[in-house]
Each structure stands twice: as C-alpha cells, then as structure tokens.
Design a protein around this motif. Sequence first.
Motif, PDB file in Angstrom:
ATOM      1  N   GLY A   1       0.815  -1.217   0.000  1.00 45.93           N
ATOM      2  CA  GLY A   1       0.000   0.000   0.000  1.00 45.93           C
ATOM      3  C   GLY A   1       0.843   1.260   0.000  1.00 45.93           C
ATOM      4  O   GLY A   1       0.538   2.229  -0.702  1.00 45.93           O
ATOM      5  N   ALA A   2       1.940   1.253   0.770  1.00 45.04           N
ATOM      6  CA  ALA A   2       2.784   2.447   0.860  1.00 45.04           C
ATOM      7  C   ALA A   2       3.527   2.708  -0.441  1.00 45.04           C
ATOM      8  O   ALA A   2       3.626   3.861  -0.888  1.00 45.04           O
ATOM      9  CB  ALA A   2       3.772   2.301   2.015  1.00 45.04           C
ATOM     10  N   VAL A   3       4.056   1.643  -1.074  1.00 46.49           N
ATOM     11  CA  VAL A   3       4.791   1.870  -2.323  1.00 46.49           C
ATOM     12  C   VAL A   3       3.833   2.292  -3.428  1.00 46.49           C
ATOM     13  O   VAL A   3       4.196   3.095  -4.308  1.00 46.49           O
ATOM     14  CB  VAL A   3       5.596   0.615  -2.732  1.00 46.49           C
ATOM     15  CG1 VAL A   3       4.711  -0.491  -3.274  1.00 46.49           C
ATOM     16  CG2 VAL A   3       6.664   0.985  -3.756  1.00 46.49           C
TER      17      VAL A   3
ATOM     18  N   ILE B   1      15.681   1.838  -8.334  1.00 46.38           N
ATOM     19  CA  ILE B   1      15.409   1.175  -7.051  1.00 46.38           C
ATOM     20  C   ILE B   1      13.917   0.907  -6.902  1.00 46.38           C
ATOM     21  O   ILE B   1      13.497  -0.199  -6.526  1.00 46.38           O
ATOM     22  CB  ILE B   1      15.922   2.036  -5.881  1.00 46.38           C
ATOM     23  CG1 ILE B   1      17.451   2.061  -5.863  1.00 46.38           C
ATOM     24  CG2 ILE B   1      15.393   1.510  -4.545  1.00 46.38           C
ATOM     25  CD1 ILE B   1      18.042   3.009  -4.840  1.00 46.38           C
ATOM     26  N   LEU B   2      13.117   1.909  -7.206  1.00 43.27           N
ATOM     27  CA  LEU B   2      11.667   1.756  -7.105  1.00 43.27           C
ATOM     28  C   LEU B   2      11.153   0.702  -8.083  1.00 43.27           C
ATOM     29  O   LEU B   2      10.262  -0.092  -7.758  1.00 43.27           O
ATOM     30  CB  LEU B   2      10.999   3.105  -7.373  1.00 43.27           C
ATOM     31  CG  LEU B   2       9.505   3.240  -7.086  1.00 43.27           C
ATOM     32  CD1 LEU B   2       9.210   2.912  -5.634  1.00 43.27           C
ATOM     33  CD2 LEU B   2       9.036   4.651  -7.412  1.00 43.27           C
TER      34      LEU B   2
ATOM     35  N   PRO C   1       7.800  -4.580  -7.952  1.00 44.55           N
ATOM     36  CA  PRO C   1       7.264  -5.897  -8.307  1.00 44.55           C
ATOM     37  C   PRO C   1       7.490  -6.947  -7.218  1.00 44.55           C
ATOM     38  O   PRO C   1       6.640  -7.819  -7.000  1.00 44.55           O
ATOM     39  CB  PRO C   1       8.023  -6.244  -9.590  1.00 44.55           C
ATOM     40  CG  PRO C   1       8.407  -4.917 -10.173  1.00 44.55           C
ATOM     41  CD  PRO C   1       8.696  -4.051  -8.996  1.00 44.55           C
ATOM     42  N   GLN C   2       8.621  -6.878  -6.534  1.00 47.52           N
ATOM     43  CA  GLN C   2       8.875  -7.844  -5.458  1.00 47.52           C
ATOM     44  C   GLN C   2       7.943  -7.622  -4.281  1.00 47.52           C
ATOM     45  O   GLN C   2       7.410  -8.587  -3.702  1.00 47.52           O
ATOM     46  CB  GLN C   2      10.335  -7.735  -5.006  1.00 47.52           C
ATOM     47  CG  GLN C   2      11.333  -8.108  -6.076  1.00 47.52           C
ATOM     48  CD  GLN C   2      12.743  -8.163  -5.545  1.00 47.52           C
ATOM     49  OE1 GLN C   2      13.213  -9.193  -5.074  1.00 47.52           O
ATOM     50  NE2 GLN C   2      13.444  -7.027  -5.617  1.00 47.52           N
TER      51      GLN C   2
ATOM     52  N   ALA D   1       5.205 -10.349  -3.064  1.00 43.72           N
ATOM     53  CA  ALA D   1       5.193 -10.826  -1.678  1.00 43.72           C
ATOM     54  C   ALA D   1       3.809 -10.656  -1.053  1.00 43.72           C
ATOM     55  O   ALA D   1       3.308 -11.574  -0.386  1.00 43.72           O
ATOM     56  CB  ALA D   1       6.240 -10.059  -0.871  1.00 43.72           C
ATOM     57  N   ALA D   2       3.174  -9.520  -1.279  1.00 41.24           N
ATOM     58  CA  ALA D   2       1.850  -9.291  -0.704  1.00 41.24           C
ATOM     59  C   ALA D   2       0.793 -10.157  -1.371  1.00 41.24           C
ATOM     60  O   ALA D   2      -0.101 -10.715  -0.709  1.00 41.24           O
ATOM     61  CB  ALA D   2       1.488  -7.810  -0.829  1.00 41.24           C
ATOM     62  N   ALA D   3       0.866 -10.297  -2.698  1.00 41.11           N
ATOM     63  CA  ALA D   3      -0.135 -11.074  -3.422  1.00 41.11           C
ATOM     64  C   ALA D   3      -0.093 -12.546  -3.030  1.00 41.11           C
ATOM     65  O   ALA D   3      -1.138 -13.179  -2.804  1.00 41.11           O
ATOM     66  CB  ALA D   3       0.067 -10.913  -4.925  1.00 41.11           C
TER      67      ALA D   3
END
Length: 334
Positions: A97-99, A135-136, A141-142, A146-148
């Motif tokens: 959510g933050a990214v 960097i972003l 995607p990682q 990870a969240a998905a």
Amino acid sequence: MSSQTDVRLDDAPDLRTEREATPGSAGRGSRSLRPGERDAGSYYGLPVLNRTPWSDHDIAGYLFLGGLAGASSTLAAAAELTGRPALARAAKVAALGAVGGSLYALIHDLGKPSRFLNMLRVFKVTSPMSVGTWILTAYGPQAATAAATELTGLFPRLGRAATVGAGLAGPALATYTAALICDTAVPAWHDGFREMPFLFAGSAAASAGGLGMLAAPVAQAGPARRVALAGTALECAATVRMRRRMGMTAEPLRRSRLLKAGMALSVTGALLGQALGRRSRVAAMAAGAALLAGSACTRFGIFHAGIASGDDPRYTVEPQLARLATSRAERDLR
C-alpha cells in the motif's frame, strides 16, 4: 525645480537619497531586516534560489510513504524468517500500500506516467533521481508479489523469495530520498547531507515498527517494538547532530513545529511501546499510531523547512560569504 536626472554615484551633498536602491528596503517581495541582522546581499532582499516546484502533499508524502514501504519490507522479511506470520502479513500488505501511494505521488508530481518511464531509458549513477527510479522499479514488483502470494496463499516459495528480495531492497528505497533532496541547492537540505540518510533511515524504521505494533498481535510484535525503538534513537541522534553541525542553515529546522511534534510523537510512541505495548493491545496500537504520525510529521517538517530556507536569501548568501572569508584567511596564512 530640480531635475530628475541629478542622481550621482559619488557622495556629493546634492545626492537624492530617495532615489537610492538599497537592498531589502523596497521593491516587490522585499522584507525588512530583523534587529541585529545584516543584509544578506541579495537584490532587494529577494530569494537567490528559484522556489522548489515540488508540492508538499506529493513529494513530502512520497518521502514518508517510500520510507514506510522500504522499512516495512525489511521488517516483513525478518518476521517471515523468524516465524511470525501475522507480523509478516501486516508488513507485506503495508509495504504494498505504501509503495503504491508513493508511486502515485511521484507520478502526480511529474505530471504524467510517461515521464517516469522515460527515466528508465538510462541509468546514471551520479543522479539520485535516476538511481531512485531504478530502485523503485526493482523493489515494486517484489513487494507486490510478496503481498499477493501472502493474501492468496499461492506460490509460497515465490512469495518467500520476493519477500527476502524486497527486504534487501527496502533500506535503499527508504534512504535514497535523502540523497535526492540533499542533491539540491536548498540550504537546509544540502547542508544536512551527512546526517540526512541516517535521519531518514531512523524515521522509516520507526514508522514500520509503529505499523507493526498497530496491526500485529502483541505476542508477535516484538521485532516491531525493537525496530521502532532503534529507529527513533537513530532519528533523534541524527537530528541533534545535524542541527549542531549545520549552523545558521539549521535555523528553519530548529523552528519547525512539525519537526518538534515528530520527535515528540516518535519518542512517546517508542517508549510507550516498550513500557506497555508488551502486555496491552490498546497501548501497542496507541504507540504505533504515535510512531506513524511522528514519522509523517518529520518528513513534512523537513520538506517545509527546506522550502523556508530556500525562500530566505540569508541562508544562501551568508554561508557562502563565510566560506569565502575562511578560504581567504587560509590562503593568507600560507
């Protein structure tokens, strides 16, 4: 009747003082000098630097959300590897959510998505913006994977690999924005280049720890409490050292009410989490909310202090004059 052309450049008695152009005394945008303050040497007291075009809700929000995302991913990786599934789940979702919010804020400030994509055409190691874009791009995607995988339960091995990868990239995401703002001519940012990365790292860690305490059960929130305490200590130490070292250019930082509120909230949240957050869920949630609010106040306070230092020519001209005088004195001693 006297002529309007009798303005002279010498000190003759017939000099018409009302036609003198005294810096800071007239003109659009001029300001009066404070008692005991000498003129900064700018034209009519106007700012020397062009005003930073960044908007506070976009870029200050980007600074806060990027730090929260990066530190949350690192905390998620630590929780995943130490068998704290609830904390890992909360940190992964928070990082995504933050990214997402930070990416939206950045693109909104740029004006259109194509400008972000255009920065991927090259990699310029001397440009914090270019490095940060990559960097972003590597981190996003990682963090999403990870969240998905956490939410769906699918591909757990892929999810763990993405969690570790995002955790490794997290510190870079949390701190590169310090290099981004310090690589400008804005006095309160540029002069703080030594301590700003540590301040951002501490603030990011405090916010991630606060979110962990807010969202995870007390029994699993131990790493979040420790991260919040360590982050707050680092943030406070970096802030104090930066203010002392920078001299007069730190004045906007010292006067910032947001920075004062941020430090007070962070310290309160970290101590409350350690004292009562181990046993009380309510205390842990209150501590987490205070840490998140404190980190947000810190990032917005740094942003507004920088804008204020750029608007006042004293913070640009007087340090340059002091450095020039020191250089001349050293040269004369040789």
